[in-house]
Design a protein around this motif. Structure first.
Motif, mmCIF file in Angstrom:
data_model
loop_
_atom_site.group_PDB
_atom_site.id
_atom_site.type_symbol
_atom_site.label_atom_id
_atom_site.label_comp_id
_atom_site.label_asym_id
_atom_site.label_seq_id
_atom_site.Cartn_x
_atom_site.Cartn_y
_atom_site.Cartn_z
ATOM 1 N N CYS C 46 7.220 -24.702 24.978
ATOM 2 C CA CYS C 46 6.252 -25.115 25.750
ATOM 3 C C CYS C 46 5.000 -24.770 25.332
ATOM 4 O O CYS C 46 4.228 -25.614 25.247
ATOM 5 C CB CYS C 46 6.448 -24.578 27.249
ATOM 6 S SG CYS C 46 6.351 -22.810 27.352
ATOM 7 N N PHE C 49 4.356 -26.683 21.899
ATOM 8 C CA PHE C 49 3.832 -28.168 22.070
ATOM 9 C C PHE C 49 2.967 -28.449 22.998
ATOM 10 O O PHE C 49 2.179 -29.458 23.145
ATOM 11 C CB PHE C 49 5.121 -29.188 22.726
ATOM 12 C CG PHE C 49 6.327 -29.159 21.749
ATOM 13 C CD1 PHE C 49 6.068 -29.730 20.487
ATOM 14 C CD2 PHE C 49 7.722 -28.794 21.874
ATOM 15 C CE1 PHE C 49 7.089 -30.087 19.449
ATOM 16 C CE2 PHE C 49 8.482 -29.020 20.911
ATOM 17 C CZ PHE C 49 8.361 -29.680 19.825
ATOM 18 N N LYS C 77 7.860 -31.494 30.356
ATOM 19 C CA LYS C 77 8.810 -32.488 29.480
ATOM 20 C C LYS C 77 9.631 -31.863 28.495
ATOM 21 O O LYS C 77 10.724 -32.136 28.291
ATOM 22 C CB LYS C 77 7.989 -33.528 28.972
ATOM 23 C CG LYS C 77 8.656 -34.607 28.383
ATOM 24 C CD LYS C 77 8.931 -35.762 29.302
ATOM 25 C CE LYS C 77 9.660 -37.126 28.784
ATOM 26 N NZ LYS C 77 8.645 -38.042 28.240
ATOM 27 N N GLU C 78 9.059 -31.094 27.808
ATOM 28 C CA GLU C 78 9.722 -30.395 26.559
ATOM 29 C C GLU C 78 10.650 -29.255 26.846
ATOM 30 O O GLU C 78 11.316 -28.644 25.972
ATOM 31 C CB GLU C 78 8.697 -29.952 25.421
ATOM 32 C CG GLU C 78 7.747 -31.180 24.874
ATOM 33 C CD GLU C 78 8.803 -32.155 24.227
ATOM 34 O OE1 GLU C 78 9.766 -31.917 23.765
ATOM 35 O OE2 GLU C 78 8.508 -33.321 24.433
ATOM 36 N N SER D 193 6.585 -33.663 16.472
ATOM 37 C CA SER D 193 7.604 -33.216 17.128
ATOM 38 C C SER D 193 8.605 -32.349 16.388
ATOM 39 O O SER D 193 9.506 -31.720 16.957
ATOM 40 C CB SER D 193 8.967 -34.551 17.696
ATOM 41 O OG SER D 193 8.821 -35.476 16.506
ATOM 42 N N ASP D 231 2.456 -37.017 28.915
ATOM 43 C CA ASP D 231 3.451 -36.094 28.419
ATOM 44 C C ASP D 231 4.354 -36.642 27.193
ATOM 45 O O ASP D 231 5.644 -36.213 27.095
ATOM 46 C CB ASP D 231 4.313 -35.399 29.841
ATOM 47 C CG ASP D 231 5.166 -36.545 30.341
ATOM 48 O OD1 ASP D 231 4.855 -37.431 30.249
ATOM 49 O OD2 ASP D 231 5.908 -36.046 31.389
ATOM 50 N N LEU D 234 5.453 -36.762 22.500
ATOM 51 C CA LEU D 234 6.728 -36.238 21.404
ATOM 52 C C LEU D 234 7.783 -37.054 21.520
ATOM 53 O O LEU D 234 8.512 -37.102 20.513
ATOM 54 C CB LEU D 234 6.713 -34.974 21.966
ATOM 55 C CG LEU D 234 5.813 -33.904 21.685
ATOM 56 C CD1 LEU D 234 5.750 -32.333 22.663
ATOM 57 C CD2 LEU D 234 5.535 -33.628 20.179
ATOM 58 N N ASP D 235 7.974 -37.781 22.554
ATOM 59 C CA ASP D 235 9.127 -38.794 22.432
ATOM 60 C C ASP D 235 9.148 -39.699 21.618
ATOM 61 O O ASP D 235 9.981 -40.020 20.756
ATOM 62 C CB ASP D 235 9.404 -39.176 23.880
ATOM 63 C CG ASP D 235 10.346 -38.398 24.865
ATOM 64 O OD1 ASP D 235 10.932 -37.221 24.354
ATOM 65 O OD2 ASP D 235 10.159 -38.743 26.226
#
Lengths: 401, 182, 97, 314
Positions: C46, C49, C77-78, D193, D231, D234-235
């Motif tokens: 967290c 990122f 999300k991460e 990522s 959000d 990164l995906d």
């Protein structure tokens, strides 16, 4: 060729371009970034020659365009270096945005601009339109008359640009072709004498520079009054440059035995009723005509503009006071204004210098010679104006065969 | 002040000849200024250069319209009208040619110095580079410059074996120039 | 005329020792990351990122610095354990932590 | 409690220096460029001198009057001359023997379009600095206009979707490959990522900078301009790699090798369906993009020698 009497200088026969390169080399720049363009190319060839022989110890950056040349030297200057570049015409136009960055960040860059006609109509020929088109770039602009003065002005340019009270980039202009390729006698001073002349720059307070580890940044947004403040300071520095240039010129004269008069050179103006205002290589020719006219008893003189920006308004007002007729010769045109660009600026002073008729002469565009005959024509017109006869306000001398 | 106009072709060294001449005048305490006519000079194209020489500083920066002396480095231009355009009276011609003139090419021309500079330079340098030879002929024809100052001037432009070859060209130009009057 | 001066020298120089700027980006937030410290495995993803780098290392878990957190939701999300949920600000108390 | 393995990600080991930035910066919420901007100095160290041009990072790199958003020395200049400015700084430090890491930090508009000439020039001259291009595939600071790295079919405000046009009508410029082909000491791609991969490449660049020019092309999605949730960036980064849309590789003196092999690449549709700027794409549009992806990848395969080594060849 060794000078017989002076060990401190070499007498050489070199071109204006070579003189510019010698001037730059003698000032020992840290970073030199260049791109070739006619008629400047010989300047940079010479510098690379100096670097190859070891005579010049500098970071040489053969960039891929003039825009980069100006950016490289500006940033190197921000990192604390003494820098040099040279250009002409389209090259000057191509680096215009970077020139604004240089002056806006107050980088003490010194550049030689070999005057050549500018974009629009392609012309590989002389003309001052390039210099004129960068008038409002915030640079100090000097103009030289001959090869010796080119070298000397480059030395003076560093004194001016790097002066802590000025900190404005300086452009040394000289006519392409007429001076760039003119080989003449030039006294090239020794490095020692030049470093003595520049030594005063080391004794002043240090300017801000970019260094790793120091939380200083350059190129910050000027927000509202912050922007206004920096603009005001820049304009004030330009004003200070006038007197500073006069003083530097005097000091130069005492150290090297050659003085030029500072912002303007006055040639036989003392009792002159008729005065020509001109700049650059044509002034040599004008002086010979002035001499001839003087022999004939005609009281004429020449004011040579050595500094185009800042504009020497006070000096010009003083010297043009109470003349009968004033002619301004422009080797460029004013688009959408009456007469040449320098003419229109001289006119803006006319209320202060008195009631003389002021005439505009456009001459020497695109290598049309400013010949003795042309100068005689101008003086004839001015004589008529002085007698009160009606004369055209603007004459394109170079258009007449 | 004397005004000299040089006519040649790109590659013959007319511009360099005018510069060496300026250099030589400065060496005898005089002033010299030389510059080329402007254009897109390329090898083979006609080239014009100018030189002004005087005991006082040279201030004029214009082209030369009324020369005292014309130096023609290119044999094929000896009959070109523009070579003689605007000649002052009592003018002098220095010409690279194998043959003398049969008739006076211009009424103002009084003196001519002719030398086969192509041949001499081929013998001394290995190819037709007439410029330094022409300088020798100039000195012999006009008497304005001592050979020594030209020789010394060459050192600013050549080194080593090229210098030696060009000094030989210069001397032979001086010695072999056939000077005559019309 | 005496202009107000922002700059000490002639040029456009900023100086972090004189004035560091920051934005009240905490006010941008409409969703607040709420960390379940028990579920946190202290991997720190967290924090890595998080664009604003506002996840504070509390030794065994991470908590957002709500002064600057923009509420983008990247941390939630991460998070490999789903230990962070994004909760509407209106449902949270006014405290900054 | 005992089952919980409390171990920090090893990426933290690469963050040896303090974040030089202020807490609140004017990046959009969820912008991975903010992550990158903060990540770079934490890896590269305290001898950094940063130079950048008008772009999404400019409002943060450049101060306001005397005030600043970070503690790094920076030179803020023009898009036309970014790499030339970095050249000037790096040469001057080299001359004075000052230890430095000059980082030229710019968007894809500066790098691939208006400043490409001087970027190429600096690479050819092998200037001693690191050029980082963060690629958000367009002019996002001015409000989402197409650049030459905008992919085929993508919608921007200057490649709109309408009756006559359907997004960008030409394929993108492969800038990282072009830079590698300058045979510079180091060129690499990276994305947000895969932080360890990015950190390693930054350190490699810092090391190789001693030999000359280093180029890092960082894929950096723009949630605002592309139409993805805050959000979601990164995906996108991960999917861009998994589809071979943005392969991760590095090149030393022009010799390319992959740093992350993708064994079974996903179809590009898996990527485009995540992004609003592609939502208008029909099958044909997706196929066209797939063709471009395959083409770009096949070049890389050939250059990296993966074919001979029995690598994948679609």
């Amino acid at each position: 060729m060794q000078a017989r009497s002076e060990q401190d200088a070499r007498i050489m026969v070199i071109t204006g371009n070579a003189a510019a390169a010698y001037g730059a080399m003698l000032c020992r720049p840290d970073v030199v970034a260049t791109y070739p363009i006619t008629p400047q190319t010989e300047v940079i060839e010479k510098l690379f020659e100096f670097a190859a022989s070891g005579e010049l110890d500098a970071e040489m950056v053969p960039v891929e365009g003039e825009n980069s040349a100006m950016n490289v030297v500006t940033a190197a200057s921000m990192a604390g270096g003494r820098v040099f570049t040279a250009t002409s015409s389209w090259g000057l136009a191509f680096m215009y945005d970077a020139m604004l960055a240089a002056s806006g960040t107050r980088a003490p860059v010194v550049m030689v601009n070999v005057n050549r006609e500018t974009p629009g109509i392609i012309a590989v020929s002389s003309g001052q339109q390039d210099m004129i088109s960068t008038r409002d770039s915030g640079w100090i602009q000097l103009v030289a008359e001959d090869c010796q003065e080119i070298l000397d002005q480059v030395l003076m340019a560093y004194r001016l640009a790097e002066d802590h009270d000025i900190q404005v980039p300086v452009m040394v202009n000289y006519d392409g072709f007429y001076l760039s390729y003119l080989a003449g006698k030039v006294e090239v001073p020794s490095k020692k004498r030049v470093s003595d002349f520049l030594a005063v720059l080391n004794e002043q307070p240090k300017r801000q520079i970019l260094l790793p580890g120091q939380p200083l940044g350059c190129g910050t947004h000027g927000i509202l009054q912050g922007f206004v403040e920096l603009r005001y300071k820049h304009v004030q520095a330009m004003e200070r440059a006038k007197a500073a240039f006069d003083a530097i010129d005097q000091e130069f004269a005492s150290q090297f035995g050659r003085g030029y008069g500072g912002q303007i050179e006055e040639y036989r103006t003392g009792d002159a009723d008729i005065v020509l205002v001109a700049s650059g290589s044509m002034c040599g020719t004008i002086k010979t005509v002035v001499d001839r006219k003087r022999e004939q008893g005609l009281p004429v003189g020449l004011v040579r503009l050595r500094m185009y920006r800042p504009f020497p308004s006070e000096k010009l007002t003083q010297v043009l006071k109470d003349r009968k007729a004033v002619g301004v010769v422009d080797r460029s045109v004013g688009f959408g204004i009456q007469g040449g660009p320098i003419y229109s600026e001289v006119c803006s002073l006319s209320a202060k210098f008195g009631g003389a008729s002021v005439l505009s002469f456009i001459d020497g565009l695109a290598n049309t010679d400013v010949t003795s005959d042309h100068v005689e024509q101008m003086l004839d017109l001015l004589s008529a104006a002085a007698r009160g006869e009606p004369c055209p306000q603007v004459t394109w001398v170079c258009m007449e065969e | 002040m004397i005004e000299v106009r040089f006519h040649g072709r790109g590659g013959q060294g007319a511009v360099m000849a005018s510069r060496i001449m300026a250099n030589a005048f400065v060496r005898i305490g005089q002033y010299g200024a030389s510059f080329p006519m402007f254009g897109f000079e390329r090898r083979g194209a006609p080239v014009t250069a100018f030189g002004r020489f005087d005991a006082n500083p040279v201030r004029e920066k214009t082209q030369i319209y009324h020369p005292d002396i014309v130096v023609v480095l290119d044999p094929s231009q000896r009959f070109f009208e523009k070579v003689y355009s605007g000649l002052k009276s009592h003018a002098v011609l220095v010409l690279n040619a194998a043959l003398p003139f049969e008739t006076q090419p211009h009424e103002n021309l009084e003196t001519a110095g002719i030398v086969n500079a192509d041949q001499i330079s081929i013998e001394e340098v290995g190819r037709a580079l007439p410029n330094t030879c022409m300088l020798g002929a100039f000195a012999a024809t006009t008497g304005h410059l001592p050979l020594e100052s030209l020789e010394a001037a060459l050192e600013d432009y050549f080194q080593g074996s090229r210098l030696k070859a060009n000094v030989r060209c210069l001397r032979r130009g001086y010695e072999e120039a056939a000077v005559g009057h019309f | 005329m005496a202009p107000h001066t922002y700059f000490q020298g002639e040029g456009p120089w900023s100086d972090a020792d004189q004035l560091m700027l920051y934005l009240d980006t905490g006010s941008w937030r409409s969703l607040r990351p709420v960390v379940d410290a028990e579920a946190c495995i202290y991997c720190g993803l967290c924090a890595l990122f998080c664009p604003t780098q506002c996840m504070i290392n509390k030794g065994e878990y991470f908590l957002p610095n709500l002064e600057f957190c923009k509420g983008c939701g990247v941390c939630a999300k991460e998070c490999p354990r789903g230990a962070i949920i994004m909760k509407p600000e209106g449902e949270c108390d006014a405290s900054k932590e | 409690m005992t089952e919980k393995k409390k171990k920090l990600s090893k990426v933290f080991d690469y963050l040896q220096y303090d974040d030089p930035y202020a807490g609140g910066l004017t990046f959009c919420a969820g912008c991975p460029l903010e992550s990158l901007a903060r990540f770079v100095p934490q890896v590269l160290g305290d001898d950094i001198v940063i130079t950048g041009t008008p772009s999404c990072s400019a409002p943060v790199l450049l101060g306001q009057n005397i005030g600043t958003w970070h503690r790094m020395p920076y030179y803020g200049t023009l898009m036309t001359g970014a790499a030339a400015n970095a050249t000037g700084l790096a040469r001057m430090y080299k001359r004075k023997g000052i230890k430095n890491t000059v980082v030229c930090f710019n968007g894809d508009g500066t790098a691939s379009d208006i400043g490409f000439g001087n970027l190429s020039g600096a690479a050819e001259r092998n200037e001693p600095f690191i050029y980082i291009c963060y690629d958000n595939e367009g002019y996002m600071n001015t409000g989402i206009q197409r650049s030459s790295t905008t992919p085929a079919g993508a919608r921007t405000t200057t490649s709109p979707v309408g009756r006559m046009t359907h997004g960008k009508d030409v394929t993108s410029k492969n800038l990282p490959l072009l830079m590698a082909m300058h045979k510079v000491p180091y060129a690499a791609t990276a994305t947000m990522s895969y932080l360890e991969d990015l950190a390693k490449k930054l350190l490699k660049a810092k090391e190789k900078k001693e030999e000359g020019f280093c180029y890092l092309h960082v894929f950096c999605p723009c949630p605002t301009g592309w139409g993805v949730p805050t959000d979601g960036s990164l995906d996108l980064c991960r999917m861009a790699v998994k589809t071979n849309f943005f392969p991760l590789w590095e090149a030393e003196n022009g010799e390319i090798r992959f740093t992350r092999e993708v064994n079974k690449p996903k179809p590009i549709g898996e990527y485009t369906k995540l992004i609003k700027k592609f939502e208008h794409l029909d099958e044909q549009g997706v196929a066209r993009l797939q063709k471009d992806v395959d083409f770009n990848h096949s070049i890389l395969m050939r250059l990296s020698g993966s074919c001979e080594q029995g690598g994948r060849h679609d």
